[in-house]
Write an enzyme that holds these catalytic residues in place. Structure first.
Site, PDB file in Angstrom:
ATOM      1  N   GLY A   6       7.016   6.386   3.824  1.00 39.77           N
ATOM      2  CA  GLY A   6       6.982   4.994   4.265  1.00 39.77           C
ATOM      3  C   GLY A   6       8.082   4.160   3.662  1.00 39.77           C
ATOM      4  CB  CYS A   7       8.055   0.629   2.530  1.00 40.38           C
ATOM      5  SG  CYS A   7       7.342  -0.153   4.001  1.00 40.38           S
ATOM      6  CB  VAL A   8       8.468   4.281  -1.466  1.00 38.91           C
ATOM      7  CG1 VAL A   8       8.001   5.685  -1.093  1.00 38.91           C
ATOM      8  CG2 VAL A   8       8.986   4.240  -2.892  1.00 38.91           C
ATOM      9  CB  ALA A   9      11.138   7.123   2.642  1.00 45.73           C
TER      10      ALA A   9
ATOM     11  CG  HIS B  37      10.878  -2.374   0.630  1.00 43.89           C
ATOM     12  ND1 HIS B  37      11.430  -2.077   1.856  1.00 43.89           N
ATOM     13  CD2 HIS B  37       9.554  -2.613   0.854  1.00 43.89           C
ATOM     14  CE1 HIS B  37      10.482  -2.123   2.782  1.00 43.89           C
ATOM     15  NE2 HIS B  37       9.344  -2.438   2.206  1.00 43.89           N
TER      16      HIS B  37
END
Length: 446
Positions: free
Chosen positions: A195-198, A370
């Site tokens: 998800g967003c951490v990728a 992010h």
């Protein structure tokens, strides 16, 4: 494809001076735009005999390319379209307006023209569209990033691909081998589900690989098409928030292993300025992979080394963020507790990570966060005691294009490099959070 703004896609990076004791350098360009701890990485890489060599130079960022699909809609238009649909589902449309205003997004780029989404009446149609657009967008992002770095597809030794918004087997990275003419022996690593951490995690994992292969070149590609996951019959608050904040886009980052990057810097240092200009003109005509004026619209700027990374996992928080997989595809899971969990953990994690490298928050000149939304950015600011200006590029990216999941933090990195603000010796901290719940920290140095 559209650019990061109305211009051509932004690409960023720069030439990095070689530090004799570190040997890390990069030659990157811009167009338009753990040591001691488990779970992190430090600079060591393998020697000729395969053993860890502490003096091995760190990998370096050569370029970043951010690409957006050409279909743009302002927030009012998108809200109106959803309002008309959800009013028939007895959803509180006034609440939808409030939620969409609260995320502070002006508009977003979409994988398809707005009118084409009505025909996506099942997961197969949505995912087929994802495969088609993801391949096109990914190919353009990688091509732009390689061009900005003065490299060709056959120079790529590693290709890491991250996404959480669509499914493909063979994966998009495999399809790009044929599309772009990558070598048959390219090492591919498709990563789904972070998800967003990728974006941050992918940068960290690729730098890990390049520590083992310091003479190699690697590309990280993120493609996220969140608009193709929208569940139109889900009138939950989580889905309403997601429909207001997530956008579509792709980003590619080119990294070089420390030995490869140092060699590039040495070659640049040995090349007289006039000869470099002449070589650049020849490269534009012949396809020779030498960066020059015709291939890069901005002057060479320092690109950072990936000095160290760290992963942080928060136990028993699987419920905070992710997907529920249903018959119609991807149903968003998004807890209102995300900002509070961020505020509770990220400060100590950042301090511990920096302290392991003899640093403190005051040593960080550039914060690359992010764009998780206003409350998440405010949580970063509060936990780290940062002034609003410290995250100005993250706030601007959120406002302009929304949350692009894994690609967001790479867009912000590209914007920072394109700004020319970093100076030799500056340090930066790239940070993202995502499903797990977890965080990834990447320490950069120019």
């Amino acid at each position: 494809m559209a650019a990061r703004t109305a211009e051509d896609a932004r690409t960023a990076g720069g030439a990095h001076p070689t530090a004799p004791e570190e040997g890390a350098a990069s030659g990157a360009s811009a167009t338009g735009g753990r040591g001691a701890r488990t779970g992190g990485t430090a600079a060591p890489g393998p020697g000729a005999d395969g053993a860890v060599a502490p003096s091995s130079p760190a990998p370096a960022v050569l370029s970043v390319a951010a690409v957006l699909p050409p279909n743009y809609a302002d927030q009012e238009t998108l809200t109106a379209a959803l309002r008309a649909h959800w009013a028939a589902k007895h959803f509180n449309v006034a609440r939808l307006d409030d939620l969409h205003r609260a995320v502070q997004v002006r508009g977003r780029h979409l994988a398809l023209p707005l009118g084409a989404y009505a025909a996506l009446d099942g997961f197969q149609k949505s995912n087929d569209a994802w495969n088609r657009v993801a391949l096109d967008l990914g190919a353009e992002a990688v091509t732009r990033a390689l061009d900005a770095a003065g490299l060709r597809p056959e120079d790529v030794d590693h290709l890491h691909f991250v996404t959480v918004t669509g499914l493909s087997t063979p994966s998009i990275d495999a399809r790009l081998v044929n599309r772009l003419g990558l070598r048959r022996d390219v090492k591919r690593v498709p990563i789904f589900g972070l998800g967003c951490v990728a974006g941050a995690a992918g940068l960290a994992r690729l730098s890990d690989a390049l520590r083992a292969f310091p003479g190699d070149v690697g590309v990280l590609l993120s493609v996220e098409l969140s608009s193709l996951t929208l569940q139109r019959d889900d009138a939950s608050v989580a889905n309403a928030v997601a429909s207001g904040i997530f956008g579509d886009g792709a980003a590619a980052v080119v990294l070089a292993g420390g030995r490869r990057a140092a060699g590039r810097a040495s070659a640049r240092a040995a090349t007289p300025p006039e000869a470099a200009r002449d070589d650049g003109r020849a490269a534009a005509a012949s396809g020779d992979p030498v960066a020059g004026p015709a291939r890069a619209a901005a002057p060479a700027r320092p690109g950072p080394r990936v000095v160290a990374t760290r992963s942080a996992f928060y136990r028993d928080t699987e419920w905070v963020m992710g997907w529920d997989f249903v018959d119609t595809g991807f149903k968003v899971v998004l807890s209102a507790q995300v900002p509070e969990i961020t505020r509770s953990h990220i400060g100590a994690d950042v301090d511990d990570f920096l302290a392991a490298h003899g640093l403190a928050r005051g040593d960080v000149a550039h914060w690359i966060a992010h764009t998780g939304g206003p409350k998440v950015l405010q949580a970063f600011e509060a936990a780290l005691e940062l002034p609003r200006d410290a995250l100005r590029l993250s706030w601007r990216s959120l406002e302009e294009v929304g949350n692009l999941s894994s690609a967001s933090v790479l867009f912000v990195l590209g914007d920072l490099l394109a700004s020319g603000a970093p100076r030799p010796g500056d340090r930066g901290l790239l940070v993202a959070m995502g499903p797990g719940f977890c965080a990834e920290l990447v320490l950069l140095e120019w």
